[in-house]
Design a protein around this motif. Structure first.
Motif, PDB file in Angstrom:
ATOM      1  N   PRO A  11      37.381  53.103  29.510  1.00  0.00           N
ATOM      2  CA  PRO A  11      37.253  54.264  30.398  1.00  0.00           C
ATOM      3  C   PRO A  11      36.964  53.875  31.848  1.00  0.00           C
ATOM      4  O   PRO A  11      36.049  53.092  32.116  1.00  0.00           O
ATOM      5  N   GLY A  12      37.776  54.409  32.759  1.00  0.00           N
ATOM      6  CA  GLY A  12      37.555  54.218  34.186  1.00  0.00           C
ATOM      7  C   GLY A  12      37.920  52.859  34.727  1.00  0.00           C
ATOM      8  O   GLY A  12      37.824  52.630  35.937  1.00  0.00           O
ATOM      9  N   ALA A  13      38.379  51.949  33.868  1.00  0.00           N
ATOM     10  CA  ALA A  13      38.623  50.576  34.324  1.00  0.00           C
ATOM     11  C   ALA A  13      39.753  50.500  35.341  1.00  0.00           C
ATOM     12  O   ALA A  13      39.685  49.710  36.298  1.00  0.00           O
ATOM     13  N   ARG A  14      40.789  51.308  35.143  1.00  0.00           N
ATOM     14  CA  ARG A  14      41.939  51.245  36.060  1.00  0.00           C
ATOM     15  C   ARG A  14      41.527  51.573  37.494  1.00  0.00           C
ATOM     16  O   ARG A  14      42.094  51.038  38.457  1.00  0.00           O
ATOM     17  N   LEU A  15      40.526  52.440  37.664  1.00  0.00           N
ATOM     18  CA  LEU A  15      40.100  52.854  38.993  1.00  0.00           C
ATOM     19  C   LEU A  15      39.341  51.753  39.732  1.00  0.00           C
ATOM     20  O   LEU A  15      39.093  51.868  40.940  1.00  0.00           O
ATOM     21  N   LEU A  16      38.982  50.690  39.031  1.00  0.00           N
ATOM     22  CA  LEU A  16      38.262  49.590  39.666  1.00  0.00           C
ATOM     23  C   LEU A  16      39.181  48.682  40.477  1.00  0.00           C
ATOM     24  O   LEU A  16      38.709  47.793  41.190  1.00  0.00           O
ATOM     25  N   PHE A  17      40.491  48.881  40.374  1.00  0.00           N
ATOM     26  CA  PHE A  17      41.443  47.969  40.995  1.00  0.00           C
ATOM     27  C   PHE A  17      42.354  48.718  41.969  1.00  0.00           C
ATOM     28  O   PHE A  17      42.658  49.899  41.766  1.00  0.00           O
ATOM     29  N   SER A  18      42.804  48.022  42.995  1.00  0.00           N
ATOM     30  CA  SER A  18      43.673  48.615  44.012  1.00  0.00           C
ATOM     31  C   SER A  18      45.128  48.222  43.804  1.00  0.00           C
ATOM     32  O   SER A  18      45.914  48.205  44.741  1.00  0.00           O
TER      33      SER A  18
END
Length: 396
Positions: A11-18
């Motif tokens: 959960p939410g891991a994708r938002l940690l990367f640009s």
């Protein structure tokens, strides 16, 4: 054999990367991906550095800050902080280790045909400069740990002065039995250099050998240009920096960590990457990545008509690694990506035409497609590659 079931997304891991959302980034193993909190931490350090460069570099605090970062990273990886130095990358560390052994004419360096290309080039240059000789033992993709140990032991001669072994191989995505090989070398006086470029963040209890070098910017979320070099106590006095600096007479590790105005902000921000990884849950991330990589290998392998028993490291293949790995390889059709130029061309075509980043390696005259998996990846990215890759390969 049933298809590997993909893991649930973190959960939410994708938002940690640009990362560019229009591209499927299935090649984390080459250059990593830096989480946004780590990028911001490094930028704050850069801002501090540029606000007063003299104070940043010569104000007296930088030594302590680098030492603190090194100790944090070494503890995270599972190594003795007093035996480590921070270096830019694994290849740099390998070069330092090669220059510290004291090789001479006729001495032999033993390695395997799974070694990383730049490491092979470093060994070749060392041999040209010292008169040493490189010897390479072949190891099958389906080799067991005992097979690997036996191959290394068979390759040793009375002139062997160094063994170089990958902890996790780059071209073939295999875990090597480093601990068993190191045990087999005990009493021979032959040091072991472990190329552990992919180990930090993947393996918690590394076997360091006499020399060990691992990148933090691959699976440990550090900024690029961050690696650790471990040197066993008997060898530390022999280590010297390939670049002369004001720390020339200081010895290990200081002589390696300070060279003019090299930007140290990546090193200082690297502990934030370890924090991000621990916050996500280190074991959860490892299991997720390994399961997703296995899923990607199974769907792409099936699409290319590769039998499950011929997928290296799969449950159906002999010699599968006990260590869950976030990378898997799929053998390509004969003649596809089988040369360095062919592999490079194919990788670029996949990137340009399929908007998918993968690694292609030419190994033993066969092209290997290497798939990585990380917390920002989803199973549908591998499904799309499985659908679109066969037509591209048929059109070659």
């Amino acid at each position: 054999m049933p298809m590997v079931k993909p893991p649930e997304p973190v959960p939410g891991a994708r938002l940690l990367f640009s990362l560019d959302p229009a591209v499927s980034h299935l090649n984390h193993g080459s250059f990593g991906a830096v989480p946004v909190p780590v990028q911001r931490a490094q930028q704050r350090l850069r801002d501090e550095m540029e606000a007063n460069p003299v104070k940043f570099f010569a104000g007296g605090a930088l030594d302590d800050r680098v030492t603190a970062a090194r100790r944090h990273l070494a503890t995270f990886v599972g190594l003795d902080p007093d035996g480590c130095a921070v270096v830019p990358n694994a290849t740099t560390g390998v070069g330092i280790a090669l220059g510290s052994v004291g090789l001479g004419r006729g001495d032999e360096i033993l390695t395997t045909d799974h070694r990383y290309g730049a490491v092979a080039m470093a060994i070749e240059r060392t041999c040209r400069e010292t008169g040493a000789v490189a010897r390479e033992v072949p190891i099958r993709l389906d080799a067991t740990d005992n097979d690997v140990v036996a191959a290394v032991q068979t390759g040793i001669t009375g002139r062997t002065r160094l063994v170089v072994l990958d902890q996790i191989t780059s071209p073939t995505a295999q875990a090597m039995p480093v601990a068993a090989v190191h045990a087999a070398l005990r009493g021979t006086g032959i040091p072991l250099l472990v190329d552990a470029a992919h180990a930090p963040g993947v393996i918690s209890d590394p076997t360091p050998g006499e020399f060990w070098v691992g990148n933090l910017h691959k699976w440990a979320y550090a900024p690029r240009g961050t690696a650790l070099l471990y040197v066993a106590p008997p060898w530390r006095d022999r280590v010297r920096s390939p670049i002369v600096s004001w720390r020339e007479g200081e010895g290990f590790p200081g002589c390696l960590e300070y060279s003019g105005v090299t930007d140290p902000t990546a090193w200082l921000a690297a502990p934030v990457g370890a924090y991000v990884l621990r916050t996500l849950g280190l074991e959860q991330v490892r299991q997720h990545n390994a399961t997703l990589a296995a899923y990607g290998q199974s769907v792409v392998g099936a699409a290319l008509g590769v039998s499950p028993t011929d997928l290296p490291g799969s449950d159906g293949a002999s010699g599968s690694a006990a260590t869950p790995l976030p990378m898997r390889v799929v053998p390509l059709p004969a003649g596809t990506g089988a040369t360095v130029d062919g592999a490079t061309t194919l990788r670029r075509r996949i990137a340009d035409e399929l908007q998918t980043e993968v690694a292609i390696n030419a190994w033993r005259g066969r092209g290997l497609l290497r798939l990585s998996a990380n917390v920002y990846n989803r199973s549908d990215e591998y499904d799309r590659l499985a659908d679109r890759l066969p037509p591209l390969l048929k059109a070659l």
